[in-house]
Motif scaffolding. Structure first.
Motif, mmCIF file in Angstrom:
data_model
loop_
_atom_site.group_PDB
_atom_site.id
_atom_site.type_symbol
_atom_site.label_atom_id
_atom_site.label_comp_id
_atom_site.label_asym_id
_atom_site.label_seq_id
_atom_site.Cartn_x
_atom_site.Cartn_y
_atom_site.Cartn_z
ATOM 1 N N ALA A 167 4.086 -24.512 -5.686
ATOM 2 C CA ALA A 167 5.384 -24.207 -5.088
ATOM 3 C C ALA A 167 6.519 -24.928 -5.828
ATOM 4 C CB ALA A 167 5.388 -24.597 -3.608
ATOM 5 N N GLU A 168 6.242 -26.172 -6.256
ATOM 6 C CA GLU A 168 7.241 -26.922 -7.011
ATOM 7 C C GLU A 168 7.496 -26.272 -8.370
ATOM 8 O OE1 GLU A 168 9.957 -30.066 -7.814
ATOM 9 O OE2 GLU A 168 9.048 -29.303 -5.975
ATOM 10 N N LYS A 169 6.452 -25.774 -9.020
ATOM 11 C CA LYS A 169 6.621 -25.078 -10.299
ATOM 12 C C LYS A 169 7.475 -23.829 -10.142
ATOM 13 C CE LYS A 169 2.321 -26.509 -12.599
ATOM 14 N NZ LYS A 169 1.044 -26.030 -13.181
ATOM 15 N N GLU A 170 7.215 -23.078 -9.073
ATOM 16 C CA GLU A 170 7.983 -21.864 -8.842
ATOM 17 C C GLU A 170 9.443 -22.188 -8.560
ATOM 18 O OE1 GLU A 170 8.604 -17.799 -8.594
ATOM 19 O OE2 GLU A 170 6.857 -18.944 -9.296
ATOM 20 N N ARG A 171 9.685 -23.253 -7.804
ATOM 21 C CA ARG A 171 11.064 -23.644 -7.514
ATOM 22 C C ARG A 171 11.780 -24.086 -8.789
ATOM 23 N NH1 ARG A 171 13.970 -28.070 -6.665
ATOM 24 N NH2 ARG A 171 12.175 -29.427 -7.057
ATOM 25 N N ARG A 172 11.099 -24.848 -9.623
ATOM 26 C CA ARG A 172 11.707 -25.292 -10.882
ATOM 27 C C ARG A 172 12.004 -24.101 -11.798
ATOM 28 N NH1 ARG A 172 8.371 -30.770 -12.675
ATOM 29 N NH2 ARG A 172 8.864 -32.016 -10.816
ATOM 30 N N ARG A 173 11.097 -23.135 -11.820
ATOM 31 C CA ARG A 173 11.313 -21.968 -12.669
ATOM 32 C C ARG A 173 12.537 -21.179 -12.210
ATOM 33 N NH1 ARG A 173 10.480 -16.766 -12.526
ATOM 34 N NH2 ARG A 173 9.560 -16.903 -10.443
ATOM 35 N N GLU A 174 12.695 -21.020 -10.893
ATOM 36 C CA GLU A 174 13.858 -20.305 -10.359
ATOM 37 C C GLU A 174 15.158 -21.062 -10.660
ATOM 38 O OE1 GLU A 174 13.100 -19.767 -6.260
ATOM 39 O OE2 GLU A 174 11.546 -18.232 -6.543
ATOM 40 N N GLU A 175 15.118 -22.384 -10.545
ATOM 41 C CA GLU A 175 16.305 -23.176 -10.838
ATOM 42 C C GLU A 175 16.688 -23.076 -12.316
ATOM 43 O OE1 GLU A 175 15.550 -27.122 -9.580
ATOM 44 O OE2 GLU A 175 15.825 -26.698 -7.435
ATOM 45 N N MET A 176 15.691 -23.094 -13.201
ATOM 46 C CA MET A 176 15.980 -22.994 -14.626
ATOM 47 C C MET A 176 16.517 -21.605 -14.989
ATOM 48 S SD MET A 176 16.135 -24.681 -17.379
ATOM 49 C CE MET A 176 15.195 -26.157 -16.956
ATOM 50 N N GLU A 177 15.976 -20.561 -14.360
ATOM 51 C CA GLU A 177 16.485 -19.213 -14.610
ATOM 52 C C GLU A 177 17.928 -19.067 -14.123
ATOM 53 O OE1 GLU A 177 13.875 -16.427 -12.814
ATOM 54 O OE2 GLU A 177 12.311 -16.627 -14.354
ATOM 55 N N LYS A 231 24.753 -27.067 -13.138
ATOM 56 C CA LYS A 231 24.246 -28.286 -13.742
ATOM 57 C C LYS A 231 22.784 -28.107 -14.108
ATOM 58 C CE LYS A 231 23.965 -33.273 -13.009
ATOM 59 N NZ LYS A 231 24.202 -34.381 -12.057
ATOM 60 N N LYS A 232 22.429 -28.526 -15.324
ATOM 61 C CA LYS A 232 21.063 -28.342 -15.794
ATOM 62 C C LYS A 232 20.103 -29.161 -14.935
ATOM 63 C CE LYS A 232 18.157 -28.390 -19.901
ATOM 64 N NZ LYS A 232 18.087 -28.665 -21.350
ATOM 65 N N PRO A 233 19.083 -28.535 -14.370
ATOM 66 C CA PRO A 233 18.152 -29.278 -13.512
ATOM 67 C C PRO A 233 17.299 -30.248 -14.318
ATOM 68 C CG PRO A 233 17.397 -27.019 -13.824
ATOM 69 C CD PRO A 233 18.753 -27.099 -14.437
ATOM 70 N N ARG A 234 17.094 -31.416 -13.755
ATOM 71 C CA ARG A 234 16.254 -32.449 -14.377
ATOM 72 C C ARG A 234 15.202 -32.887 -13.363
ATOM 73 N NH1 ARG A 234 18.401 -34.321 -19.109
ATOM 74 N NH2 ARG A 234 20.585 -33.764 -19.507
ATOM 75 N N TYR A 235 14.008 -33.076 -13.859
ATOM 76 C CA TYR A 235 12.886 -33.434 -12.984
ATOM 77 C C TYR A 235 12.257 -34.723 -13.511
ATOM 78 C CZ TYR A 235 13.602 -28.442 -12.331
ATOM 79 O OH TYR A 235 14.158 -27.210 -12.137
#
Length: 468
Positions: free
Chosen positions: A190-200, A177-181
């Protein structure tokens, strides 16, 4: 020609030995074959030429017409196949992919005979309506109602599993499922890194036809063909008057030689994938099937105006001739065709193309001969490398007479679609799902067989006139 003479000339060039080897019995044990498989394939091809739309109508004609049975190569001792027998044959042809191999062998023979040059190719697509289009809306509503009813009737244990989908193992082909923030404020590091990993992870889970067109280029032809959607779907597109229309069915995609109008390659897909995605699959399979081809130009309409398509065509050693969509105004000093203009607004004339450096040469326009600014402010020659932007600069240059004459050849693929729909039964398909692709392959094979037989007859006629 009479029907018997015509079909004998056409089927003379169809070698069914590979098909019989793939579909026949693997050993001599067991019950003997009672069906004439070659005659069944001939009858399916003749049905396309005779505009027999239904298999039931084909079976009825075989039962009531002795002449038609002879034309289809059925002997007196052969049993007339039933609709179920034809259904099993169509399923076997779809599973083995033998019709595509027959098509490739026929095109290779046309190349060896000199009937196909392959210098200029045109790519295009056309919609094919599904037979059950009028029932699609009501059927989809009934299926949704049944799913809703089953959901309410599910036991408590199954409902608990549905409430926690993260505990269920996901299949390999199912995308995440496409992540939405939606959290306001600036995210932490840390939140940016987590979002980047989820999008990848989300992008990695997408299939080839769910990714961007640029991301489809690294895939091989077989990988794209495996992931190609082939089910009937609803699609919205603009008609010739510019109005949005909706249709339910499939999309036929062709790559045609503009000089001979042979179909070099064809793909059958759902109506959803756009033309650019299907062009990627067609072009990747072109040189894989016909490595002897020396393609110079590939023509397409505005639907193929995409940087990835230009890059792929150039990687094949060819040059694109595609109509341009103007997303923004051209820079100062250039017109809408991205041709240099002088200070008075006159477009420079396209002169030549340097193949070694891939450079377009423009010379001073004829209107500037008596201009007072021709010596100082008006440049005499412009040279532009097409590698600076493959999309904006093409060979021959857009707006020139050579480009206009070359682009007119693109209408060959539109004529081929008209022939297929009018004379070879591709107006709509009765089959559903992946079996509809066999219906499309039969139409294209019958078309190419007819063209090849006609070219052979014309060649024999010319040779006899030269001898006489």
């Amino acid at each position: 020609m009479g029907p018997e003479d015509k079909y004998s000339q056409i089927f003379e060039h169809l070698n069914l030995a590979p098909v019989l080897s793939a579909l026949g019995k693997k050993n001599h044990r067991g019950r003997p074959e009672k069906l004439n498989i070659p005659a069944m394939i001939y009858s399916l091809l003749i049905a396309k030429m005779e505009n027999i739309e239904f298999v039931s109508a084909l079976v009825r004609r075989l039962i009531h017409s002795h002449e038609f049975r002879v034309q289809c190569r059925f002997t007196g001792s052969d049993n007339i196949p039933s609709q179920s027998s034809y259904s099993r044959l169509i399923h076997a042809l779809e599973q083995t992919g033998m019709l595509e191999q027959l098509q490739d062998r026929l095109v290779t023979s046309a190349l060896e005979e000199g009937f196909v040059s392959g210098t200029h190719l045109a790519v295009d697509s056309s919609m094919v309506e599904a037979w059950d289009c009028q029932f699609s809306e009501s059927a989809s509503k009934r299926r949704a109602a049944r799913r809703e009813q089953k959901k309410h009737e599910a036991p408590v244990a199954e409902q608990l599993q549905l409430e926690h989908p993260e505990t269920e193992p996901k299949t390999v082909n199912e995308p995440l499922k496409k992540p939405r923030y939606s959290k306001p404020g600036r995210p932490s590091q840390a939140e940016k890194e987590r979002r980047r990993e989820e999008m990848e992870a989300y992008e990695q889970s997408l299939g080839p036809f769910q990714k961007t067109i640029e991301a489809m280029l690294p895939y091989t032809y077989d990988e794209l063909l495996t992931a190609l959607p082939r089910q009937a779907a609803r699609c919205d597109k603009k008609n010739t008057k510019g109005r949005m229309t909706s249709y339910y069915g499939f999309k036929a995609n062709l790559l045609v030689d503009t000089n001979s109008q042979y179909i070099l390659s064809g793909l059958w897909s759902s109506a959803n994938p756009n033309d650019q995605r299907m062009a990627v699959v067609l072009l990747k399979g072109l040189l894989l099937k016909f490595p002897m081809l020396k393609v110079k130009h590939i023509l397409g309409d505005k639907g193929y105006d995409c940087a990835a398509i230009y890059q792929l065509i150039h990687s094949l050693g060819a040059y694109p001739a595609i109509a341009l969509i103007h997303h923004k105004d051209p820079p100062a000093g250039m017109n809408l065709d991205y041709t240099p203009v002088c200070t008075q607004g006159h477009a420079y004339r396209y002169d030549s193309f340097d193949a070694k450096y891939e450079t377009l040469k423009y010379t001073r326009p004829s209107e500037c001969q008596g201009c007072a600014l021709s010596g100082s402010d008006c440049q005499k020659v412009f040279k532009i490398r097409i590698q600076t932007d493959l999309r904006l600069h093409s060979y021959p240059a857009r707006g020139s007479e050579r480009f206009t004459e070359l682009y007119k050849k693109r209408t060959a693929v539109e004529r081929v679609f008209a022939y297929l729909k009018e004379y070879f039964g591709m107006k709509r398909t009765r089959h559903r799902g992946v079996r509809a692709s066999v219906d499309f392959q039969l139409s294209t094979l019958a078309y190419n067989l007819s063209k090849f037989a006609l070219d052979k007859l014309n060649q024999q006629l010319r040779n006899s006139q030269q001898i006489a």
